[in-house]
Design a protein around this motif. Structure first.
Motif, PDB file in Angstrom:
ATOM      1  N   PRO A 204      26.026  48.789  38.916  1.00 24.95           N
ATOM      2  CA  PRO A 204      27.408  49.103  38.548  1.00 24.95           C
ATOM      3  C   PRO A 204      28.388  48.630  39.613  1.00 24.95           C
ATOM      4  O   PRO A 204      28.154  48.804  40.805  1.00 24.95           O
ATOM      5  N   VAL A 205      29.423  47.998  39.177  1.00 21.34           N
ATOM      6  CA  VAL A 205      30.443  47.496  40.092  1.00 21.34           C
ATOM      7  C   VAL A 205      31.799  47.943  39.578  1.00 21.34           C
ATOM      8  O   VAL A 205      32.070  47.860  38.378  1.00 21.34           O
ATOM      9  N   GLU A 206      32.625  48.432  40.439  1.00 19.00           N
ATOM     10  CA  GLU A 206      33.966  48.845  40.016  1.00 19.00           C
ATOM     11  C   GLU A 206      34.959  47.758  40.355  1.00 19.00           C
ATOM     12  O   GLU A 206      34.974  47.243  41.476  1.00 19.00           O
ATOM     13  N   VAL A 207      35.774  47.440  39.374  1.00 24.01           N
ATOM     14  CA  VAL A 207      36.839  46.475  39.608  1.00 24.01           C
ATOM     15  C   VAL A 207      38.150  47.237  39.623  1.00 24.01           C
ATOM     16  O   VAL A 207      38.557  47.813  38.611  1.00 24.01           O
ATOM     17  N   SER A 208      38.774  47.278  40.761  1.00 23.82           N
ATOM     18  CA  SER A 208      40.013  48.033  40.882  1.00 23.82           C
ATOM     19  C   SER A 208      41.204  47.127  40.603  1.00 23.82           C
ATOM     20  O   SER A 208      41.286  46.022  41.145  1.00 23.82           O
ATOM     21  N   SER A 209      42.082  47.575  39.759  1.00 21.88           N
ATOM     22  CA  SER A 209      43.236  46.747  39.435  1.00 21.88           C
ATOM     23  C   SER A 209      44.550  47.478  39.686  1.00 21.88           C
ATOM     24  O   SER A 209      45.558  47.163  39.125  1.00 21.88           O
ATOM     25  N   SER A 210      44.528  48.502  40.486  1.00 21.51           N
ATOM     26  CA  SER A 210      45.797  49.149  40.776  1.00 21.51           C
ATOM     27  C   SER A 210      45.822  49.653  42.205  1.00 21.51           C
ATOM     28  O   SER A 210      44.812  49.671  42.870  1.00 21.51           O
TER      29      SER A 210
END
Lengths: 210, 309
Positions: A204-210
């Motif tokens: 699992p990888v989190e992509v942060s966009s904020s």
């Protein structure tokens, strides 16, 4: 190889083969009964465990055979025993464990010797801290060499899939290819293998966009 | 250190662009995704009955309608297969090789006919030449050979030379040639097209043909039922002391041979005549035993094929 035109076992096509009630003899196979009897494949969510989803049932189909159905059924059962012994010894069974050589009990001595050198590809021995392994697919298509209607050899084209629980994550293992079997001294044994082992580990990888 | 600073500088340069993009994209949020890391391994091994299995392959010129063991065996190849390592070795023995045939001297190609089909005589003669006793003897005739080639879907042979075949007048180009069964037999039987002892070149051609067959077998062995179909075709077209299971195991072992590790040598010799004036080849016995000793345990020719064409 059209199924209908090449004598596919309807028993195999129509439903998952319940080979296990007919399985006899070895301890490995008896273990297979305990581990594999029951359900068809279920979804693969969650790590396997004693209370988790059941193992897949071994599904065996014979292709391209003109053997009488009774003969074919008997051969399918005998070869299924060999495949079950391999699956149980190499992947299923109780964890934690260190011994995976039992997976080669139904190999000829020469093939077992070769297989030991490939043990990481042919068994779950390469994984660390395994808590359980569950079979999610156990399909095999058999092609018999039967001169004069006497089967002496067979290819088992396998498509096996397992969920390997390691700590909190699950690794998916797929094993496809061919096991070559021969009727050696009246007993079916694996004398060769050409298998592709594909391990996919979903991280699992989190992509942060904020 | 310069690389680290460079990377930092690169990140600082693109950071404003990333920030603008993230702000500008509507509905963006924290979105989990996944990266699939996949490890693929291929494991292959076949137990053919021993660490290295040696097979004597004979091609008979018996005409159609007669037993193949009644013909002269003009193609003689001793094949070693190490299914554990994927190595394979072929020792070609020219048909006119002059050998002991049970107390009498003669050309090796009549050994099977002389012994009325008993493979022991020709196997013994080969063992005398190279020091290797074959585990099995396979004899094929023209029809069985053609049928096997056709079952394979033909064969592509990399010919070392260009020539016209003896019988059919087929032109063989230097390099790859695709043959059906009949054409492959024409290729294999040609000898007059070559200068000198034509059987040396012909024996090399047989090895090129065997390599082509190996490639063709391996191009199709991933098809369900193919190996069994080939085994059945072989059982129909071959006279052998191997059991059907032995043959099946052998065929499977061939699927694991690495073509890059398949090497052939020819047991050459001197042209001569027998007491009644027939052309014969006096084999280079030193070379024969050198090839055998070199390959017997691992199916490789570490010392090369010195003396072979």
């Amino acid at each position: 190889m059209g199924r209908m035109s090449r004598g596919v076992s309807r028993r195999s096509v129509g439903h998952r083969v319940r080979v296990w009630p007919r399985v006899r003899a070895s301890l490995a196979v008896l273990t297979a009964v305990a581990l594999l009897a029951g359900c068809t494949p279920t979804d693969d969510s969650g790590p396997p465990g004693p209370d988790g989803p059941a193992n897949a049932v071994l599904s065996v189909t014979t292709i391209g055979s003109r053997l009488p159905s009774s003969t074919r059924n008997r051969l399918e059962s005998q070869v299924s025993d060999v495949l079950a012994a391999y699956v149980v010894g190499a992947f299923l069974g109780d964890y934690p464990r260190q011994d995976f050589l039992g997976g080669f009990d139904r190999f000829t001595s020469g093939a077992a010797k070769l297989a030991v050198a490939d043990i990481d590809a042919l068994t779950a021995s390469g994984f660390e801290k395994v808590t359980a392994v569950r079979a999610t697919r156990l399909d095999a298509r058999l092609s018999f060499l039967a001169p004069d209607d006497r089967a002496v050899g067979a290819s088992a084209w396998v498509d096996f899939a397992f969920d390997v629980a390691q700590g909190g994550s699950t690794v998916k293992v797929r094993l496809t290819g061919r096991l070559a079997l021969g009727l050696v001294d009246g007993t079916w044994a694996v004398f060769g293998y050409s298998l592709v082992r594909d391990d996919s580990d979903a991280l699992p990888v989190e992509v942060s966009s904020s | 250190m310069r690389r680290a600073l460079g990377l930092t500088g690169w990140v600082l340069r693109i950071l404003p662009v990333v920030v603008v993009l993230l702000v500008a994209v509507p509905g963006s949020a924290v979105r989990p995704t996944s990266i699939a890391l996949t490890t693929v391994q291929h494991a292959e091994g076949y137990d053919a009955g021993g660490d290295v299995v040696w097979v004597l392959v004979l091609g008979s010129d018996a005409p159609p309608g007669t037993s193949i063991v009644e013909g002269d065996t003009d193609a003689i190849q001793l094949l070693g297969i190490d299914a554990g390592t994927g190595a394979a070795a072929a020792i070609g023995i020219p048909r006119d090789t002059y050998v002991d045939l049970g107390g009498e001297k003669g050309r090796i190609n009549v050994a099977l006919r002389t012994a009325k089909g008993d493979p022991a005589l020709v196997a013994g003669a080969v063992a005398d030449l190279v020091g290797i006793s074959p585990d099995f003897v396979l004899v094929t005739g023209g029809q069985g050979f053609e049928a096997m080639i056709d079952t394979l879907g033909g064969v592509t042979v990399d010919s070392p030379v260009a020539f016209d075949t003896d019988d059919g007048g087929m032109h063989v180009v230097k390099g790859p040639n695709h043959f059906d069964g009949e054409q492959a037999l024409d290729f294999a039987t040609t000898r007059r097209a070559f200068a000198g002892p034509g059987d040396f070149v012909r024996s090399a051609n047989h090895q090129a043909l065997l390599l082509g067959l190996l490639n063709q077998l391996q191009a199709r062995d991933d098809r369900e039922g193919f190996v069994e179909a080939m085994a059945l075709a072989s059982l129909d077209g071959i006279d052998t002391d191997a059991s059907p299971l032995d043959l099946y195991r052998l065929l499977n072992a061939l699927t694991a041979v690495d073509p890059d590790q398949a090497k052939g040598c020819i047991l050459v010799g001197e042209e001569s005549q027998d007491p009644v004036g027939n052309f014969v080849v006096l084999p280079d016995s030193v070379l024969g035993h050198q090839l055998g000793e070199d390959a017997v345990d691992d199916a490789t020719f570490d010392q090369g094929c010195e003396g072979s064409p």
